[in-house]
Design an enzyme around this catalytic site. Structure first.
Site, mmCIF file in Angstrom:
data_model
loop_
_atom_site.group_PDB
_atom_site.id
_atom_site.type_symbol
_atom_site.label_atom_id
_atom_site.label_comp_id
_atom_site.label_asym_id
_atom_site.label_seq_id
_atom_site.Cartn_x
_atom_site.Cartn_y
_atom_site.Cartn_z
ATOM 1 N N THR A 1 -56.409 -43.135 0.454
ATOM 2 C CA THR A 1 -57.174 -41.893 0.377
ATOM 3 C C THR A 1 -58.330 -41.994 1.371
ATOM 4 O OG1 THR A 1 -58.769 -42.631 -1.293
ATOM 5 C CG2 THR A 1 -56.666 -41.748 -2.098
ATOM 6 N N HIS B 1 -48.646 -28.509 -19.750
ATOM 7 C CA HIS B 1 -48.344 -27.695 -18.573
ATOM 8 C C HIS B 1 -46.915 -27.979 -18.112
ATOM 9 C CE1 HIS B 1 -52.705 -28.804 -18.348
ATOM 10 N NE2 HIS B 1 -52.798 -27.487 -18.387
ATOM 11 N N GLY C 1 -54.140 -20.169 -21.102
ATOM 12 C CA GLY C 1 -52.783 -20.424 -21.566
ATOM 13 C C GLY C 1 -52.709 -21.394 -22.715
ATOM 14 N N CYS D 1 -54.926 -30.614 5.517
ATOM 15 C CA CYS D 1 -56.142 -31.430 5.596
ATOM 16 C C CYS D 1 -56.944 -31.124 6.858
ATOM 17 C CB CYS D 1 -55.784 -32.916 5.546
ATOM 18 S SG CYS D 1 -57.217 -34.023 5.567
#
Length: 578
Positions: free
Chosen positions: A508, A232, A59, A414
């Site tokens: 995280t 984007h 793209g 997850c």
């Protein structure tokens, strides 16, 4: 936005676009299955050249495939529209579509998917004994430091300047460059590029249904322009009433060069710069001279990196600094060096057309099984399988709990991703495919995880395991013991940091992984390492996320990070079996 396209099927559009590359440049070939455009091998090619590879989502044509050709890229890997190519595609490019013997340099734009997938492919190749390095380009100043945070600047059109300069160095007839030299030059060029764009409207991906112009969420009004919009449709700096071109250029150049804008000023000592390279029009050149006393050494104006049917433009400026490689290999000299790529807007040589029927890369290697060279590090297969199986079964049992956490703070996948990966490894163990060679075994685990675990967690686990395999290979010979595992795990943790900025405190899996590995290295006790992992996971309760989808969630309450809990559960299962 306009939703009109000549081809509305995005898959067909991409495939036909890729097929056009060897039609328009006969020095190229296409690996259709893996969406790789690469240079055909030629007898007259100089041996010992570093292979420069890039790629990313489709793209953005002519990026990346049209920059493949002698003097620029050796190959480019294409993902689907606006989506990173897979690890399999990238790894196949490294091992099958270029000559990796003198090293491979990956040039990647700063997007999470690209970094993780190219990074994992890099680590897999290193584990297989290939010399690979990766440089990330982040040139977009449209969004400042404060908002970018740990993610950093996005990569946009300035990336093609890195392609051209480093590609010219790699193919230089004045003497082959080493991978270290090529990587250093890529980092130097990337550090001296700034870019910014603007757009009148969002782009439209073929095949997607949208509301009528002006009605879709987040759309620009008919009289608005967005400063700093990403390639984007990412949000930029601000929206303003459409100004006259001179005013717009003034705003954009201000973001690129103004010392007053501390949030965006990435280049110091502007008044001392003797040479700049820019990409846009007469207005840019005029204002560079009148406002900043800058006279560009080169001006390249054209189509280098697009965003589908986006109605906008960008400006990229490159500060010409000393490469330390001599005059023939200065930035300017390398920009001017001959090449055979269509993206850099130069004709293909006549002799190339005459040799268009030469065969493509030998397909013999395509049929060969991928094999990992053996190491001298041995493990006790029975003990290894028993311990790992217990940990994996513990993880599978915890899937409902982890999934429940992820449904509250993420996208809910997850737990299922961890379960899927664990079940696939158990199948490997049941099939008696665990090798007594520690490096071969860990590489096999990485391969299984890559093939069976989706999303970011799968990529992170795979990168860690591939880095672990490489570290074990460098550990020497003998029986692998806990000390060897601990030291190799520390090395793998350091490698992982190259592909994710996550640190303890970012909410995280690293909140559990890092203290676990440090504990293992310091105490040599799996039980204590499991306790450290659990403490790290529990510390994420109420913690504000800095990375991942949880960033977009409001208050997380008492819910821990699901990925961190997964690490804790896995380590507790290991400790139980040791």
């Amino acid at each position: 936005m306009s939703n009109k396209h000549f081809v509305n099927d995005p898959v067909h559009l991409l495939n036909t676009a890729l097929h056009s590359a060897p039609l328009t440049n006969p020095s190229l070939a296409l690996d259709e299955e893996n969406k790789i455009v690469y240079c055909k091998p030629r007898p007259e090619s100089h041996p010992g050249q570093v292979a420069v590879i890039s790629g990313g989502g489709a793209g953005h044509e002519p990026s990346f495939v049209s920059f493949v050709g002698d003097g620029v890229l050796r190959a480019a890997v294409s993902g689907s529209i606006f989506a990173s190519p897979s690890v399999k595609q990238i790894y196949s490019c490294i091992t099958r579509r270029v000559d990796p013997n003198s090293g491979v340099l990956l040039i990647v734009m700063n997007y999470t998917g690209d970094i993780l997938h190219f990074g994992l492919a890099s680590e897999k190749a290193k584990a297989a004994g290939i010399n690979v390095d990766m440089v990330v380009v982040a040139d977009d100043v449209g969004v400042g430091r404060e908002k970018n945070g740990k993610v950093g600047r996005r990569g946009i059109a300035g990336t093609v300047l890195v392609h051209k300069i480093v590609g010219a160095l790699a193919s230089s007839a004045a003497g082959a460059a080493s991978l270290k030299e090529a990587s250093a030059l890529a980092s130097l060029v990337a550090a001296n590029i700034v870019s910014v764009g603007s757009s009148l409207a969002h782009v439209h991906v073929p095949g997607r249904v949208v509301a009528s112009d002006g009605d879709e969420e987040g759309s620009l009004k008919p009289d608005e322009i967005e400063i700093g919009m990403g390639i984007h449709n990412e949000q930029g700096y601000k929206r303003v009433k459409i100004p006259e071109l001179p005013e717009l250029v003034s705003i954009l150049l201000g973001q690129l060069l103004s010392k007053e804008d501390k949030d965006r000023n990435y280049l110091e000592d502007v008044e001392k710069i003797e040479g700049w390279m820019g990409a846009i029009t007469t207005e840019v050149a005029k204002q560079l001279d009148s406002t900043y006393s800058i006279k560009p050494k080169r001006i390249f104006s054209g189509t280098f990196m697009t965003s589908l049917n986006g109605n906008g433009f960008s400006i990229s400026l490159l500060r010409l600094v000393n490469t330390g490689l001599g005059k023939a290999k200065s930035m300017l000299g390398l920009l001017d060096a001959p090449h055979q790529s269509l993206g850099w807007s130069a004709p293909v040589k006549q002799e190339t057309w005459a040799s268009k029927d030469k065969q493509t890369q030998s397909s013999e290697s395509d049929a060969k099984e991928e094999s990992i060279p053996p190491s001298g590090l041995k493990l006790n297969v029975n003990q290894f399988c028993y311990t790992l199986s217990n940990a994996l079964k513990t993880l599978i049992k915890a899937e409902p709990e982890i999934s429940r956490y992820d449904e509250l703070v993420g996208d809910g996948d997850c737990g299922s991703a961890l379960k899927k990966g664990a079940e696939a490894i158990l199948q490997l163990i049941s099939a008696n495919k665990i090798s007594p060679d520690a490096v071969i075994t860990v590489s096999a685990l990485a391969e299984v995880v890559e093939a069976n675990m989706d999303g970011t967690s799968g990529a992170i686990y795979s990168i860690f395991l591939n880095s672990l395999a490489k570290a074990l290979r460098e550990a020497g010979e003998g029986e692998v013991n806990l000390g060897v595992w601990a030291k190799a795990s520390m090395t793998a943790l350091v490698s992982l940091r190259k592909y994710t900025p996550a640190q303890p405190g970012d909410r995280t899996l690293v909140d559990a992984l890092q203290p676990c590995i440090i504990s293992l290295a310091e105490d040599g006790d799996v039980g204590k390492a499991a306790e450290a992992a659990r403490e790290g996971a529990e510390s994420t309760r109420g913690m504000k996320a800095s990375l991942g989808r949880s960033v977009y969630v409001g208050e997380v309450g008492d819910t821990p990070d699901p990925g961190a809990v997964g690490i804790a559960v896995l380590m507790e299962g290991l400790a139980e079996a040791v």
